[in-house]
Design a protein around this motif. Structure first.
Motif, PDB file in Angstrom:
ATOM      1  N   PHE A 176       0.828  -1.201   0.000  1.00  0.00           N
ATOM      2  CA  PHE A 176       0.000   0.000   0.000  1.00  0.00           C
ATOM      3  C   PHE A 176       0.868   1.259   0.000  1.00  0.00           C
ATOM      4  CE2 PHE A 176      -4.137   1.848   2.042  1.00  0.00           C
ATOM      5  CZ  PHE A 176      -4.353   2.585   0.885  1.00  0.00           C
ATOM      6  N   CYS A 177       1.982   1.207   0.724  1.00  0.00           N
ATOM      7  CA  CYS A 177       2.861   2.373   0.775  1.00  0.00           C
ATOM      8  C   CYS A 177       3.371   2.739  -0.618  1.00  0.00           C
ATOM      9  CB  CYS A 177       4.039   2.099   1.713  1.00  0.00           C
ATOM     10  SG  CYS A 177       5.245   3.435   1.815  1.00  0.00           S
ATOM     11  N   LYS A 178       3.768   1.729  -1.398  1.00  0.00           N
ATOM     12  CA  LYS A 178       4.293   1.977  -2.740  1.00  0.00           C
ATOM     13  C   LYS A 178       3.232   2.573  -3.667  1.00  0.00           C
ATOM     14  CE  LYS A 178       7.460  -1.961  -2.386  1.00  0.00           C
ATOM     15  NZ  LYS A 178       7.821  -3.287  -2.961  1.00  0.00           N
ATOM     16  N   HIS A 179       1.980   2.257  -3.368  1.00  0.00           N
ATOM     17  CA  HIS A 179       0.889   2.701  -4.245  1.00  0.00           C
ATOM     18  C   HIS A 179      -0.021   3.701  -3.535  1.00  0.00           C
ATOM     19  CE1 HIS A 179       2.084  -0.417  -7.051  1.00  0.00           C
ATOM     20  NE2 HIS A 179       2.040  -1.303  -6.077  1.00  0.00           N
ATOM     21  N   ALA A 180       0.539   4.455  -2.613  1.00  0.00           N
ATOM     22  CA  ALA A 180      -0.255   5.420  -1.839  1.00  0.00           C
ATOM     23  C   ALA A 180      -0.930   6.454  -2.725  1.00  0.00           C
ATOM     24  CB  ALA A 180       0.628   6.110  -0.802  1.00  0.00           C
ATOM     25  N   HIS A 181      -0.367   6.701  -3.895  1.00  0.00           N
ATOM     26  CA  HIS A 181      -0.959   7.685  -4.805  1.00  0.00           C
ATOM     27  C   HIS A 181      -2.368   7.294  -5.234  1.00  0.00           C
ATOM     28  CE1 HIS A 181      -0.402   5.041  -8.335  1.00  0.00           C
ATOM     29  NE2 HIS A 181       0.689   4.643  -7.691  1.00  0.00           N
ATOM     30  N   THR A 182      -2.703   6.003  -5.167  1.00  0.00           N
ATOM     31  CA  THR A 182      -4.040   5.559  -5.589  1.00  0.00           C
ATOM     32  C   THR A 182      -5.130   6.101  -4.672  1.00  0.00           C
ATOM     33  OG1 THR A 182      -3.827   3.483  -4.343  1.00  0.00           O
ATOM     34  CG2 THR A 182      -3.136   3.459  -6.659  1.00  0.00           C
ATOM     35  N   ALA A 190     -11.917  -1.285  -4.548  1.00  0.00           N
ATOM     36  CA  ALA A 190     -12.378  -2.545  -3.963  1.00  0.00           C
ATOM     37  C   ALA A 190     -11.279  -3.079  -3.066  1.00  0.00           C
ATOM     38  CB  ALA A 190     -12.726  -3.558  -5.054  1.00  0.00           C
ATOM     39  N   VAL A 191     -11.676  -3.557  -1.902  1.00  0.00           N
ATOM     40  CA  VAL A 191     -10.732  -4.123  -0.937  1.00  0.00           C
ATOM     41  C   VAL A 191     -11.219  -5.521  -0.585  1.00  0.00           C
ATOM     42  CG1 VAL A 191      -9.657  -3.900   1.330  1.00  0.00           C
ATOM     43  CG2 VAL A 191     -10.200  -1.840  -0.005  1.00  0.00           C
ATOM     44  N   VAL A 192     -10.342  -6.504  -0.701  1.00  0.00           N
ATOM     45  CA  VAL A 192     -10.683  -7.891  -0.381  1.00  0.00           C
ATOM     46  C   VAL A 192     -10.108  -8.233   0.976  1.00  0.00           C
ATOM     47  CG1 VAL A 192     -10.561 -10.286  -1.129  1.00  0.00           C
ATOM     48  CG2 VAL A 192     -10.572  -8.456  -2.831  1.00  0.00           C
ATOM     49  N   GLY A 193     -10.933  -8.744   1.864  1.00  0.00           N
ATOM     50  CA  GLY A 193     -10.446  -9.168   3.166  1.00  0.00           C
ATOM     51  C   GLY A 193     -11.391  -8.794   4.279  1.00  0.00           C
ATOM     52  N   ALA A 204      -8.920   4.374   4.398  1.00  0.00           N
ATOM     53  CA  ALA A 204      -8.042   5.334   3.714  1.00  0.00           C
ATOM     54  C   ALA A 204      -8.688   5.840   2.429  1.00  0.00           C
ATOM     55  CB  ALA A 204      -6.688   4.683   3.416  1.00  0.00           C
ATOM     56  N   PHE A 205      -9.255   4.931   1.641  1.00  0.00           N
ATOM     57  CA  PHE A 205      -9.882   5.341   0.384  1.00  0.00           C
ATOM     58  C   PHE A 205     -11.173   6.122   0.627  1.00  0.00           C
ATOM     59  CE2 PHE A 205      -7.286   1.847  -1.409  1.00  0.00           C
ATOM     60  CZ  PHE A 205      -6.729   2.520  -2.484  1.00  0.00           C
ATOM     61  N   ALA A 206     -12.023   5.608   1.522  1.00  0.00           N
ATOM     62  CA  ALA A 206     -13.325   6.244   1.746  1.00  0.00           C
ATOM     63  C   ALA A 206     -13.190   7.619   2.363  1.00  0.00           C
ATOM     64  CB  ALA A 206     -14.195   5.351   2.629  1.00  0.00           C
ATOM     65  N   SER A 207     -12.266   7.787   3.286  1.00  0.00           N
ATOM     66  CA  SER A 207     -12.105   9.096   3.925  1.00  0.00           C
ATOM     67  C   SER A 207     -11.489  10.113   2.972  1.00  0.00           C
ATOM     68  CB  SER A 207     -11.247   8.969   5.189  1.00  0.00           C
ATOM     69  OG  SER A 207      -9.976   8.435   4.892  1.00  0.00           O
TER      70      SER A 207
END
Length: 567
Positions: A176-182, A190-193, A204-207
């Motif tokens: 996630f750190c490497k792709h924080a720009h997303t 979509a998050v699986v888990g 992180a995405f919703a906020s």
């Protein structure tokens, strides 16, 4: 030929650092090397794993080494606050520097194989772990070895039909750190888990304004218990409940008698009245969390209600450590929950097994980790040992199962889990003496695994395990196993118990700890010949929670006992 060391430690996270400190303090003239695949200290909290909004579940004071307090003046975290990931990374790096570990650490180096040498000791095959990195050796030799790679080093990343032509970003939560720009560029995620890391990513995405689809597979163990930092009508710290000695009595535990309260434990778990009180305790604990989050007040929130009583879940609980209410995002429709599997990926769309199609900009798999340490030992048996046939091991496991059920009758009423015929086969659990030493290495005293456990008491465990391993390597434990048969029996007893105790946690595969954490530290301290009751009075001992500060100065305390013994 590789360079010889007295000790090599693989991993510079909590447990690697916790093992290095006491060994260096006791053996100041020994050659000690710490090998770390990442470019910095910290393990889970290393610089390349600090994704947006990441904080500790623990509050300040319970997530620090006993001999290195996390001062508010230095680190800016107040009492009762969760610790930002960047602060934890800095703290662990400072710890490594303060105790002369950093200068002994070789970064960007991955161990690909460990071979036992016929003449004694171990040979490690290493290679650079990042582009452009170089390691000083192709092989490294050591007389003693500690594997402290932890449980979150090898991500478990699923493969989906259609993945090759899937156009959005797709990665494991570890990256996630490497792709924080997303987080800033995605409108639909979509998050699986169903674990805490999936909630972290969804938050992180919703906020940040994205619409999030949280996908939970129907044949798993269900949503994690997300507890408020403070629980019960008395607003006690959740983590403090787990480490209050009187409350640990309500959890069945085969090593619990080492806490010195065996009479109370036998009443609670060996009598009908006692078991009734235990059931009330667990019902109240579960009901308080359910009521706090309002799982029954909203259809989407109801999907996040844990599927089993908290009794059956170990350390996999999460703490609500977000700056705003995660569950409000669900109520407001910013996070939508799906109980389904992913059927396939189609272009920019995630297709679920219930037929729903979810257009996304990013797909994050918070799908856990591969267990086992991640380092192959091709010529050494990490199991119960080659001295027992498969038939004998199966018989011994069945005998251990029967002993667990007899001692703790409440464990017979196992929860019904959601599984299918296509569910992956069960693997053998890690079978280590004291959850650290493979059976075949107990006699030779040159191999240990630190941190191959799941617990909310990371700092206390890392401290106690680290000192225990040093004493074990030196042959200086006050209590040591008498025979290989004793070792095998205890390993089977403890590991089979884990399967019965935490069927909704990690117990079937790795050691899992919740209310049994402090009794485990008691066990190790008694092996070391140290006092395990460390409070000011018997009453305080029972009702005040244990934290890292209670174990301050353990190494010096143990060295003093050794001097008194003339060692």
């Amino acid at each position: 030929m590789g360079t010889w060391h007295d000790l090599v430690i693989i991993g510079a996270g909590w447990y690697g650092l916790g093992a290095a400190k006491p060994y260096i303090e006791v053996h100041r003239d020994h050659r000690v090397l710490v090998i770390e695949a990442a470019g910095s200290c910290g393990g889970t909290w290393s610089a390349d794993r600090l994704y947006p909004g990441l904080k500790s579940n623990n509050l300040r004071g319970s997530y620090e080494f006993p001999d290195f307090p996390m001062s508010q003046d230095v680190y800016g975290v107040a009492e009762g606050e969760h610790i930002p990931a960047a602060v934890l990374h800095r703290y662990l790096t400072d710890f490594a520097r303060a105790f002369n570990i950093l200068e002994r650490t070789q970064f960007h180096t991955k161990v690909t194989c460990v071979t036992q040498l016929e003449s004694g000791g171990w040979e490690l095959t290493v290679q650079p772990s990042s582009p452009g990195a170089t390691s000083s050796n192709d092989t490294i030799r050591t007389r003693k070895l500690i594997v402290a790679t932890g449980l979150t080093s090898e991500p478990n990343l699923p493969r989906y039909n259609g993945q090759e032509t899937f156009t959005p970003w797709l990665f494991h939560a570890k990256d996630f750190c490497k792709h924080a720009h997303t987080v800033d560029t995605s409108k639909r995620a979509a998050v699986v888990g169903a674990g805490k890391s999936s909630f972290d990513c969804a938050y992180a995405f919703a906020s940040a304004g994205a619409h999030v689809d949280l996908i939970i597979r129907p044949t798993g163990q269900g949503p994690v218990w997300i507890c408020p930092p403070y629980v019960t009508p008395f607003r006690c710290k959740m983590e403090a409940l787990l480490t209050t000695r009187a409350l640990t009595w309500f959890s069945p535990c085969p090593w619990g008698d080492d806490d010195g309260y065996s009479v109370v434990r036998r009443f609670l778990h060996g009598t009908a009245i006692g078991r009734f009180l235990v059931e009330i305790f667990w019902h109240m604990l579960s009901a308080d969390v359910v009521a706090t989050h309002g799982y029954h007040d909203h259809p989407q929130l109801f999907k996040l209600k844990p599927w089993q009583n908290a009794m059956w879940t170990g350390s996999g609980v999460g703490i609500h450590n977000y700056s705003t209410n995660f569950f409000d995002l669900v109520r407001d429709g910013k996070v939508r929950v799906h109980i389904a599997d992913i059927a396939c990926l189609d272009g920019d769309t995630v297709v679920l097994t219930d037929g729903e199609r979810l257009p996304v900009d990013v797909l994050v798999c918070a799908t856990g980790w591969k267990k086992g340490g991640g380092v192959p030992f091709p010529n050494f048996d990490l199991g119960l040992s080659s001295g027992y046939s498969d038939v004998e091991q199966e018989r011994m496991a069945e005998e251990a199962d029967a002993a667990v059920r007899d001692e703790f009758p409440m464990l017979k009423a196992q929860p019904v889990l959601r599984t299918t015929s296509s569910s992956p086969p069960k693997t053998q659990p890690l079978r280590n003496y004291r959850f650290m030493v493979p059976a075949g290495a107990v006699a030779q005293r040159d191999l240990a695994f630190a941190g191959m456990v799941s617990t909310v008491c990371t700092a206390s465990f890392a401290t106690a395990q680290g000192l225990w391993i040093t004493a074990f390597f030196d042959g200086s434990l006050t209590r040591a196993p008498k025979s290989q048969e004793d070792v095998a029996k205890e390993i089977l007893c403890h590991t089979q118990f884990q399967k019965w105790r935490y069927p909704c946690g990690y117990g079937a595969s790795i050691p899992d700890f919740a209310f049994d954490s402090i009794p485990y530290v008691d066990l190790l301290l008694k092996d070391l010949g140290l006092r395990n009751h460390r409070k000011a009075s018997p009453m305080v001992e029972m009702v005040e929670s244990y934290g890292p500060a209670d174990y301050k100065g353990l190494t010096q305390e143990w060295l003093e006992t050794q001097r008194e013994l003339g060692v």
